[in-house]
Scaffold this active site. Structure first.
Site, PDB file in Angstrom:
ATOM      1  N   LYS A 188       8.961 -20.880  34.904  1.00  0.00           N
ATOM      2  CA  LYS A 188       9.347 -21.485  33.625  1.00  0.00           C
ATOM      3  C   LYS A 188      10.817 -21.832  33.656  1.00  0.00           C
ATOM      4  O   LYS A 188      11.683 -20.954  33.592  1.00  0.00           O
ATOM      5  CB  LYS A 188       9.074 -20.558  32.439  1.00  0.00           C
ATOM      6  N   GLU A 264      18.741 -10.908  36.777  1.00  0.00           N
ATOM      7  CA  GLU A 264      20.119 -11.258  37.148  1.00  0.00           C
ATOM      8  C   GLU A 264      20.754 -11.808  35.884  1.00  0.00           C
ATOM      9  O   GLU A 264      20.368 -12.870  35.400  1.00  0.00           O
ATOM     10  CB  GLU A 264      20.128 -12.276  38.299  1.00  0.00           C
ATOM     11  N   CYS A 299      27.579 -17.460  35.776  1.00  0.00           N
ATOM     12  CA  CYS A 299      27.577 -16.046  35.414  1.00  0.00           C
ATOM     13  C   CYS A 299      28.636 -15.262  36.174  1.00  0.00           C
ATOM     14  O   CYS A 299      29.110 -14.229  35.701  1.00  0.00           O
ATOM     15  CB  CYS A 299      26.201 -15.436  35.657  1.00  0.00           C
ATOM     16  N   GLU A 398      30.939 -12.741  27.383  1.00  0.00           N
ATOM     17  CA  GLU A 398      30.696 -13.881  28.268  1.00  0.00           C
ATOM     18  C   GLU A 398      30.690 -15.163  27.445  1.00  0.00           C
ATOM     19  O   GLU A 398      29.886 -15.337  26.528  1.00  0.00           O
ATOM     20  CB  GLU A 398      29.357 -13.716  28.988  1.00  0.00           C
TER      21      GLU A 398
END
Length: 494
Positions: A188, A264, A299, A398
């Site tokens: 997906k 992750e 990331c 983040e």
């Protein structure tokens, strides 16, 4: 290719937004679709099917049937290798189309879609194809009347959910080891960037991956993604994305069939530059280039820069001199190095953090504004904040945008302590000419990857993943096969 030629190719593109299930292009069972909008100028690229739980059931059933009848898992590893290598060859043959889809879909510069995303994804498929017939089982030390074998077997049906920042590359990190090991896969992609995943499914079929082995379902996380994570006939779920959603994936895996869940997740990576840095220009270039690469939508971006106080002013002066080189431009211009933010939602998120930084008292040195508004796309100027303290949201959370927070230090031990004072533990770096200091610091930093006197110089041969809430398990390298295989012991009496 000239900028004009890329725009002409974009205008001529015909995009099929249907899912790939059981080797066929299909509509969602609900009949629903959603508009795929390009962040480079707001154009509508395609209508893409909006899959949900019913489509997940169909895709998982196709994957299960393919796995159980051995149409892929039953192949010798050498045969799977040949097919995966052909898959990689076809990706390279269609590199221009794949790069164009990637740029139009998520906004990154076409030069990097070609050199990083297509090249890296094809290399990943090829590498695992080449590796799989070189992974051996073991023979355990057993008594003379026994033979004890330790072998790897495919886990079964793998669900993979990948993000929008590196759509093709992240997909390859999941599907390559999973397919190489003999699994069937339901992928997906993010609803923000589904196009290259759909094209990859077609190329896999063309390469000889049997129908039903690799299925692609576009759709939204709360509909298709959650259904995949909750599905009782999925043996393993592999997810790359935010820590918030990663926690939900882990919960769904546990409340369903206790499927393996590999994640992750996010990062807030610390880049520590000591006064005895062996090459200050290289450190500046790496710090600036890495945070602004991919519009900061990485990331592992080194978004927290710790600079020793005695060199801070000199470092900042050199950094500011580089900022104009990263001015956002037309992503279809091969000279552009920073493109568009993926969509208006992420644009608002980035601008919100910039406002929070201002309000908290950080000193804005560069950027801090939306640019290229006349294009109809979503662009943010490369932004640098100084006088940041570790309690500010721009130093803790983040951002996933082109925003660098500069913190200073006088004690390396204190810098390491601050670097580790985060929920994340993905990447980190230290710059020093003192080898002992470099080794001590790299050992002290709680991160899955620590760079010394560089940043981002790694490849497919080493694992990628993090400590703490940056996830569990590892992508890349032979270690990724651990996620998609079961260890079996066979004890034979002789």
């Amino acid at each position: 290719m000239a900028t004009t030629a890329w725009h002409e190719r974009a205008a001529a593109l015909t995009i099929d937004g249907r899912a790939v299930i059981g080797g066929d292009r299909v509509e969602a069972r609900s009949g629903q679709r959603f508009d795929c909008i390009s962040p480079i100028d707001g154009r509508k690229l395609a209508e893409v099917v909006r899959c949900d739980a019913a489509d997940v059931d169909t895709a998982v059933a196709a994957s299960r049937a393919a796995f159980e009848d051995g149409r892929w898992a039953g192949f010798a590893p050498a045969k799977r290798k040949r097919i995966l290598i052909k898959f990689a060859d076809l990706m390279q043959k269609n590199a221009a189309e794949l790069a164009l889809l990637e740029t139009l879909d998520m906004g990154k510069p076409i030069k990097y879609s070609q050199s990083v995303d297509v090249a890296g994804a094809a290399n990943c498929i090829r590498w695992y194809g080449e590796a799989i017939d070189k992974v051996y089982g073991e023979i355990a030390p057993a008594p003379s009347n026994s033979l004890a074998l330790i072998t790897r077997e495919p886990v079964g049906v793998v669900g993979a959910i990948v993000p929008w920042n590196y759509p093709m590359l992240m997909a390859s990190w999941k599907i390559a080891p999973a397919l190489a090991a003999g699994n069937s896969v339901v992928l997906k992609p993010s609803e923000k960037s589904p196009l290259t995943a759909l094209r990859l499914a077609e190329l896999a079929l063309e390469a000889g991956v049997p129908a039903g082995v690799f299925n692609v379902l576009p759709g939204f996380g709360q509909e298709a993604g959650s259904a995949l994570a909750l599905h009782m006939d999925v043996d393993c779920i592999a997810f790359t994305g935010s820590t918030r959603v990663g926690k939900q994936i882990m919960q769904m895996a546990g409340q369903s069939n206790l499927k393996r869940a590999w994640t992750e997740l996010g990062g807030k990576s610390a880049n520590i530059v000591c006064a005895d840095c062996p090459d200050l220009d290289a450190a500046v270039s790496s710090a600036i280039g890495s945070i602004f690469f991919n519009q900061g939508e990485s990331c592992n971006a080194p978004s927290r820069l710790f600079v020793e106080e005695s060199i801070r002013e000199r470092f900042i002066e050199k950094a500011l001199a580089m900022v104009p080189d990263f001015a956002p431009g037309d992503p279809l211009d091969e000279n552009t190095v920073m493109g568009a933010i993926v969509d208006d939602i992420q644009l608002r998120t980035v601008m919100g953090y910039i406002e929070q930084g201002r309000a908290a008292g950080a000193r804005l040195l560069a950027g801090g504004e939306r640019v290229r508004t006349e294009s109809g796309g979503y662009y943010v100027a490369p932004t640098i904040f100084d006088r940041v303290d570790s309690g500010m949201s721009i130093a803790r959370e983040e951002i996933f945008g082109p925003v660098l927070s500069v913190l200073s230090f006088t004690s390396l031990e204190e810098a390491v302590k601050q670097a580790n004072a985060t929920q994340y533990g993905l990447h980190a770096a230290v710059w020093t000419s003192d080898l002992s200091k470099a080794i001590r610091t790299s050992r002290a930093l709680r991160a899955g990857t620590v760079h010394v006197n560089q940043y981002d110089n790694d490849d497919i041969t080493v694992p990628f993943g993090g400590y703490k809430q940056s996830g569990n398990g590892r992508d890349k390298s032979l270690h990724a096969l651990d996620k998609y295989t079961e260890l079996k012991t066979t004890w034979i009496q002789v």
